[in-house]
Design a protein around this motif. Structure first.
Motif, mmCIF file in Angstrom:
data_model
loop_
_atom_site.group_PDB
_atom_site.id
_atom_site.type_symbol
_atom_site.label_atom_id
_atom_site.label_comp_id
_atom_site.label_asym_id
_atom_site.label_seq_id
_atom_site.Cartn_x
_atom_site.Cartn_y
_atom_site.Cartn_z
ATOM 1 N N GLY A 26 4.008 2.810 2.159
ATOM 2 C CA GLY A 26 3.083 2.214 3.124
ATOM 3 C C GLY A 26 1.636 2.337 2.679
ATOM 4 O O GLY A 26 0.860 1.394 2.807
ATOM 5 N N VAL A 27 1.259 3.493 2.155
ATOM 6 C CA VAL A 27 -0.104 3.678 1.653
ATOM 7 C C VAL A 27 -0.368 2.733 0.487
ATOM 8 O O VAL A 27 -1.455 2.139 0.388
ATOM 9 C CB VAL A 27 -0.333 5.149 1.246
ATOM 10 C CG1 VAL A 27 -1.623 5.315 0.478
ATOM 11 C CG2 VAL A 27 -0.326 6.038 2.471
ATOM 12 N N ILE A 30 -0.911 -0.755 1.902
ATOM 13 C CA ILE A 30 -2.199 -0.857 2.582
ATOM 14 C C ILE A 30 -3.345 -0.920 1.575
ATOM 15 O O ILE A 30 -4.264 -1.733 1.703
ATOM 16 C CB ILE A 30 -2.393 0.326 3.552
ATOM 17 C CG1 ILE A 30 -1.400 0.241 4.701
ATOM 18 C CG2 ILE A 30 -3.815 0.369 4.094
ATOM 19 C CD1 ILE A 30 -1.314 1.503 5.535
ATOM 20 N N ALA A 31 -3.289 -0.072 0.563
ATOM 21 C CA ALA A 31 -4.420 0.056 -0.362
ATOM 22 C C ALA A 31 -4.485 -1.056 -1.403
ATOM 23 O O ALA A 31 -5.575 -1.534 -1.726
ATOM 24 C CB ALA A 31 -4.349 1.414 -1.059
ATOM 25 N N SER A 34 -3.239 -5.723 0.073
ATOM 26 C CA SER A 34 -3.822 -6.378 1.241
ATOM 27 C C SER A 34 -4.017 -7.868 0.954
ATOM 28 O O SER A 34 -4.531 -8.256 -0.091
ATOM 29 C CB SER A 34 -5.163 -5.734 1.575
ATOM 30 O OG SER A 34 -5.724 -6.350 2.693
ATOM 31 N N ASP A 43 1.660 -10.344 6.421
ATOM 32 C CA ASP A 43 0.797 -9.702 5.434
ATOM 33 C C ASP A 43 1.378 -8.354 4.999
ATOM 34 O O ASP A 43 1.997 -7.640 5.790
ATOM 35 C CB ASP A 43 -0.581 -9.503 6.064
ATOM 36 C CG ASP A 43 -1.615 -9.050 5.073
ATOM 37 O OD1 ASP A 43 -1.500 -9.380 3.888
ATOM 38 O OD2 ASP A 43 -2.556 -8.344 5.503
ATOM 39 N N LYS A 45 -0.251 -5.733 4.298
ATOM 40 C CA LYS A 45 -0.962 -4.631 4.945
ATOM 41 C C LYS A 45 -0.284 -4.261 6.267
ATOM 42 O O LYS A 45 -0.185 -3.078 6.621
ATOM 43 C CB LYS A 45 -2.408 -5.034 5.185
ATOM 44 C CG LYS A 45 -3.295 -3.915 5.607
ATOM 45 C CD LYS A 45 -4.748 -4.382 5.641
ATOM 46 C CE LYS A 45 -5.654 -3.217 5.953
ATOM 47 N NZ LYS A 45 -7.059 -3.628 5.941
ATOM 48 N N THR A 46 0.219 -5.246 6.993
ATOM 49 C CA THR A 46 0.926 -4.987 8.243
ATOM 50 C C THR A 46 2.200 -4.197 7.987
ATOM 51 O O THR A 46 2.506 -3.235 8.704
ATOM 52 C CB THR A 46 1.263 -6.315 8.939
ATOM 53 O OG1 THR A 46 0.072 -7.068 9.095
ATOM 54 C CG2 THR A 46 1.909 -6.089 10.273
ATOM 55 N N GLY A 48 2.649 -2.305 5.480
ATOM 56 C CA GLY A 48 2.204 -0.989 5.046
ATOM 57 C C GLY A 48 1.992 -0.050 6.210
ATOM 58 O O GLY A 48 2.406 1.110 6.172
ATOM 59 N N TYR A 49 1.354 -0.554 7.265
ATOM 60 C CA TYR A 49 1.170 0.276 8.454
ATOM 61 C C TYR A 49 2.511 0.616 9.095
ATOM 62 O O TYR A 49 2.703 1.734 9.589
ATOM 63 C CB TYR A 49 0.270 -0.412 9.469
ATOM 64 C CG TYR A 49 -1.190 -0.368 9.086
ATOM 65 C CD1 TYR A 49 -1.850 0.849 8.959
ATOM 66 C CD2 TYR A 49 -1.915 -1.530 8.859
ATOM 67 C CE1 TYR A 49 -3.180 0.908 8.615
ATOM 68 C CE2 TYR A 49 -3.245 -1.486 8.512
ATOM 69 C CZ TYR A 49 -3.879 -0.266 8.389
ATOM 70 O OH TYR A 49 -5.189 -0.202 8.036
ATOM 71 N N PHE A 52 4.162 3.256 6.913
ATOM 72 C CA PHE A 52 3.414 4.506 7.032
ATOM 73 C C PHE A 52 3.770 5.237 8.325
ATOM 74 O O PHE A 52 4.091 6.428 8.308
ATOM 75 C CB PHE A 52 1.913 4.210 6.969
ATOM 76 C CG PHE A 52 1.050 5.428 7.041
ATOM 77 C CD1 PHE A 52 0.927 6.273 5.952
ATOM 78 C CD2 PHE A 52 0.353 5.729 8.185
ATOM 79 C CE1 PHE A 52 0.139 7.402 6.012
ATOM 80 C CE2 PHE A 52 -0.436 6.848 8.258
ATOM 81 C CZ PHE A 52 -0.553 7.687 7.169
ATOM 82 N N CYS A 53 3.744 4.540 9.431
ATOM 83 C CA CYS A 53 4.016 5.178 10.727
ATOM 84 C C CYS A 53 5.476 5.611 10.863
ATOM 85 O O CYS A 53 5.756 6.720 11.337
ATOM 86 C CB CYS A 53 3.641 4.231 11.858
ATOM 87 S SG CYS A 53 1.867 3.945 11.974
#
Length: 72
Positions: A26-27, A30-31, A34, A43, A45-46, A48-49, A52-53
């Motif tokens: 996930g990180v 996100i990094a 994106s 996306d 990034k979505t 990734g979140y 991550f969670c």
């Protein structure tokens, strides 16, 4: 009862490993990814979140299971 505690400990370890890998993935998304479209679903990034969670939740549950198995 000993086999039950062992199986709970193994499940806790597996959840820790999967959660850690998911959190790191996930990180990464996100990094570094994106703005990249993933399979037409959204996306990166979505996602990734999301990874991550969910990964942090898996790690939390894995730690709780491992502590429970250790106390048995």
């Amino acid at each position: 009862m000993k086999k039950f505690a062992l199986s709970v400990g193994v499940i806790g370890l597996i959840l820790n490993v999967l959660g850690g890998a998911s959190t790191l993935w996930g990180v990464y998304l996100i990094a570094f990814k994106s703005g990249v479209e993933m399979f037409g679903w959204g996306d990166a990034k979505t996602f990734g979140y999301l990874f991550f969670c969910v990964g942090l939740c898996f790690v939390f549950v894995g730690v709780l299971l491992a502590r429970y198995a250790r106390s048995r």
